[in-house]
Design a protein around this motif. Structure first.
Motif, PDB file in Angstrom:
ATOM      1  N   HIS A 210      29.813  53.984  52.047  1.00  0.00           N
ATOM      2  CA  HIS A 210      29.556  53.243  50.819  1.00  0.00           C
ATOM      3  C   HIS A 210      28.608  51.947  51.284  1.00  0.00           C
ATOM      4  O   HIS A 210      28.886  51.721  52.361  1.00  0.00           O
ATOM      5  CB  HIS A 210      30.690  52.821  50.050  1.00  0.00           C
ATOM      6  CG  HIS A 210      31.489  51.676  50.510  1.00  0.00           C
ATOM      7  ND1 HIS A 210      31.695  50.821  50.072  1.00  0.00           N
ATOM      8  CD2 HIS A 210      32.500  51.792  51.528  1.00  0.00           C
ATOM      9  CE1 HIS A 210      32.319  49.999  50.652  1.00  0.00           C
ATOM     10  NE2 HIS A 210      32.766  50.769  51.674  1.00  0.00           N
TER      11      HIS A 210
ATOM     12  N   VAL B 143      35.532  62.966  46.588  1.00  0.00           N
ATOM     13  CA  VAL B 143      35.790  61.680  45.975  1.00  0.00           C
ATOM     14  C   VAL B 143      35.641  62.223  44.698  1.00  0.00           C
ATOM     15  O   VAL B 143      34.318  62.155  44.351  1.00  0.00           O
ATOM     16  CB  VAL B 143      34.854  60.615  46.764  1.00  0.00           C
ATOM     17  CG1 VAL B 143      35.324  59.151  45.892  1.00  0.00           C
ATOM     18  CG2 VAL B 143      35.162  60.494  48.047  1.00  0.00           C
TER      19      VAL B 143
ATOM     20  N   HIS C 206      42.137  52.719  45.344  1.00  0.00           N
ATOM     21  CA  HIS C 206      41.804  54.037  45.844  1.00  0.00           C
ATOM     22  C   HIS C 206      43.002  54.796  45.866  1.00  0.00           C
ATOM     23  O   HIS C 206      44.134  54.329  46.708  1.00  0.00           O
ATOM     24  CB  HIS C 206      41.372  54.128  47.306  1.00  0.00           C
ATOM     25  CG  HIS C 206      39.946  53.164  47.330  1.00  0.00           C
ATOM     26  ND1 HIS C 206      39.539  52.078  48.209  1.00  0.00           N
ATOM     27  CD2 HIS C 206      38.696  53.423  46.543  1.00  0.00           C
ATOM     28  CE1 HIS C 206      38.220  51.746  47.930  1.00  0.00           C
ATOM     29  NE2 HIS C 206      38.038  52.534  46.842  1.00  0.00           N
TER      30      HIS C 206
ATOM     31  N   LEU D 247      33.930  58.538  54.522  1.00  0.00           N
ATOM     32  CA  LEU D 247      33.607  58.383  53.288  1.00  0.00           C
ATOM     33  C   LEU D 247      32.623  57.123  53.088  1.00  0.00           C
ATOM     34  O   LEU D 247      33.413  56.034  53.313  1.00  0.00           O
ATOM     35  CB  LEU D 247      35.007  58.121  52.234  1.00  0.00           C
ATOM     36  CG  LEU D 247      35.962  59.361  52.622  1.00  0.00           C
ATOM     37  CD1 LEU D 247      37.076  58.992  51.662  1.00  0.00           C
ATOM     38  CD2 LEU D 247      35.258  60.722  51.969  1.00  0.00           C
TER      39      LEU D 247
ATOM     40  N   SER E  32      26.852  55.059  45.686  1.00  0.00           N
ATOM     41  CA  SER E  32      26.715  56.363  45.258  1.00  0.00           C
ATOM     42  C   SER E  32      27.750  57.274  45.953  1.00  0.00           C
ATOM     43  O   SER E  32      27.916  56.881  46.990  1.00  0.00           O
ATOM     44  CB  SER E  32      25.269  56.795  45.487  1.00  0.00           C
ATOM     45  OG  SER E  32      24.916  56.612  47.002  1.00  0.00           O
ATOM     46  N   ARG E  33      27.970  58.524  45.170  1.00  0.00           N
ATOM     47  CA  ARG E  33      29.024  59.165  45.933  1.00  0.00           C
ATOM     48  C   ARG E  33      28.397  60.096  47.166  1.00  0.00           C
ATOM     49  O   ARG E  33      27.092  60.606  46.948  1.00  0.00           O
ATOM     50  CB  ARG E  33      29.389  60.140  44.803  1.00  0.00           C
ATOM     51  CG  ARG E  33      30.352  59.709  43.949  1.00  0.00           C
ATOM     52  CD  ARG E  33      31.226  60.790  43.149  1.00  0.00           C
ATOM     53  NE  ARG E  33      29.926  61.900  42.802  1.00  0.00           N
ATOM     54  CZ  ARG E  33      29.305  61.752  41.788  1.00  0.00           C
ATOM     55  NH1 ARG E  33      28.958  60.608  41.079  1.00  0.00           N
ATOM     56  NH2 ARG E  33      28.364  62.585  41.505  1.00  0.00           N
ATOM     57  N   ARG E  34      28.993  60.359  48.163  1.00  0.00           N
ATOM     58  CA  ARG E  34      28.305  61.109  49.206  1.00  0.00           C
ATOM     59  C   ARG E  34      29.142  62.429  49.472  1.00  0.00           C
ATOM     60  O   ARG E  34      30.596  62.081  49.768  1.00  0.00           O
ATOM     61  CB  ARG E  34      28.143  60.357  50.411  1.00  0.00           C
ATOM     62  CG  ARG E  34      27.079  59.379  50.243  1.00  0.00           C
ATOM     63  CD  ARG E  34      26.859  58.461  51.528  1.00  0.00           C
ATOM     64  NE  ARG E  34      25.898  57.385  51.250  1.00  0.00           N
ATOM     65  CZ  ARG E  34      24.644  57.461  51.592  1.00  0.00           C
ATOM     66  NH1 ARG E  34      24.301  58.687  52.119  1.00  0.00           N
ATOM     67  NH2 ARG E  34      23.864  56.541  51.370  1.00  0.00           N
TER      68      ARG E  34
ATOM     69  N   PRO F 146      34.666  54.500  49.057  1.00  0.00           N
ATOM     70  CA  PRO F 146      33.877  54.096  48.074  1.00  0.00           C
ATOM     71  C   PRO F 146      33.992  52.916  47.454  1.00  0.00           C
ATOM     72  O   PRO F 146      34.947  52.057  47.482  1.00  0.00           O
ATOM     73  CB  PRO F 146      34.239  55.395  47.248  1.00  0.00           C
ATOM     74  CG  PRO F 146      35.480  55.604  47.263  1.00  0.00           C
ATOM     75  CD  PRO F 146      35.821  55.616  48.874  1.00  0.00           C
ATOM     76  N   ASN F 147      32.772  52.341  47.079  1.00  0.00           N
ATOM     77  CA  ASN F 147      33.071  50.979  46.478  1.00  0.00           C
ATOM     78  C   ASN F 147      33.206  50.985  45.002  1.00  0.00           C
ATOM     79  O   ASN F 147      32.546  50.534  44.212  1.00  0.00           O
ATOM     80  CB  ASN F 147      31.596  50.341  46.590  1.00  0.00           C
ATOM     81  CG  ASN F 147      30.260  51.003  46.311  1.00  0.00           C
ATOM     82  OD1 ASN F 147      30.448  52.206  46.225  1.00  0.00           O
ATOM     83  ND2 ASN F 147      29.104  50.298  46.037  1.00  0.00           N
TER      84      ASN F 147
END
Length: 304
Positions: free
Chosen positions: A56, A166, A74, A54, A1-3, A140-141
């Motif tokens: 994940h 992101v 990325h 960032l 999930s985005r943070r 991020p994944n």
């Protein structure tokens, strides 16, 4: 999930040893039943120029041997919103010069294809002098565009600060709206249709929506104009935005009313820029009306 999160930037000269955290603030939203141009907004992240994370959940290879770990693409997008006549060099670590022989000038953005890794440190320098450091503890994944904007911390000092975001994996175009201007003047950014001519020479009504700073919106494909208005409603700057599916954009207000050094006027930067011919014929015209804008809370992160 985005943070995502916003930090309270402090002086970043001499690479301070402070750390900020990304925290989840929102999910991209769209009102049900809206068939018009849909705006969906979530909070833009910002963090002081010391340490930024960032986060994940890492994908690890299964021990069975037939499941392999995933590798994600990325793309790093850096925008120089620091008002200065001296361009910015970007290094990964102490020696890898990402900008090569072409430093990043003020109001310019650039995409870098160099693969990023957790633990990388991006060093920013002007004229050989250290400006600030941005550190990545995790990535991020998923495939993502990682936006990083360097700008003036305040009107008094010459310290730098960072804002980062992101971009989510959406089919529609996304626009991050960032205010890097430092000074007393207040301005509003609006997005509107190009004035399209009907038969008989009459112009169609032009739709207009405010783009709030520190937000991310999703827009349908089409040609738009982005306009900067002052408090009295007078137009200051106007520029075009060609929104393509799957693309990620940044709209920045730049400039500084400096109390130390030269001042730079308010300007509007849109990146990337595409030719209208890039639009598919079926998506070249915006839909008939604007949808409501859905904004999420914009939180703060304190240094720890």
């Amino acid at each position: 999930s985005r943070r995502l999160a916003q930090g309270s930037p402090r002086s970043t000269q001499r690479s301070p040893k402070r750390r900020s955290r990304f925290r989840p603030l929102c999910e991209t939203m769209a009102p049900r039943g809206l068939k018009a141009l849909t705006f969906a907004a979530c909070a833009l992240s910002a963090a002081e120029a010391g340490q930024v994370q960032l986060r994940h959940s890492a994908h690890k290879a299964a021990p069975t041997g037939f499941v392999t770990s995933l590798e994600f693409k990325h793309q790093l997008r850096v925008c120089n919103a620091y008002p200065n006549t001296v361009p910015m060099d970007i290094y990964r670590g102490a020696s890898e010069r990402l900008t090569g022989g072409s430093p990043l000038r003020y109001k310019d953005c650039r995409d870098f294809q160099a693969p990023l890794m957790a633990g990388d440190k991006l060093e920013f320098k002007m004229g050989g002098s250290d400006a600030g450091t941005f550190s990545i503890s995790d990535l991020p994944n998923n495939d993502a565009v990682l936006l990083l904007v360097i700008h003036r911390h305040d009107a008094l000092s010459t310290a730098v600060a960072f804002q980062s975001h992101v971009f989510a994996g959406l089919a529609s175009a996304q626009v991050a709206v960032i205010d890097t201007y430092k000074g007393k003047e207040h301005s509003v950014v609006k997005i509107m249709d190009l004035s399209l001519k009907k038969k008989g020479g009459k112009a169609e009504p032009v739709r207009s929506e405010e783009l709030r700073y520190s937000s991310v919106v999703a827009v349908n494909s089409g040609e738009y104009e982005v306009v900067l208005h002052n408090d009295s409603g007078a137009e200051r700057v106007r520029t075009k935005l060609v929104a393509l599916p799957l693309e990620s954009y940044v709209v920045m207000r730049t400039g500084v009313e400096s109390m130390s050094g030269n001042s730079f006027p308010q300007e509007l930067v849109v990146y990337p820029n595409f030719d209208p011919s890039s639009l598919h014929s079926a998506a070249a015209r915006p839909l008939a009306s604007l949808a409501a804008v859905v904004f999420a809370a914009f939180g703060a992160v304190l240094a720890c």
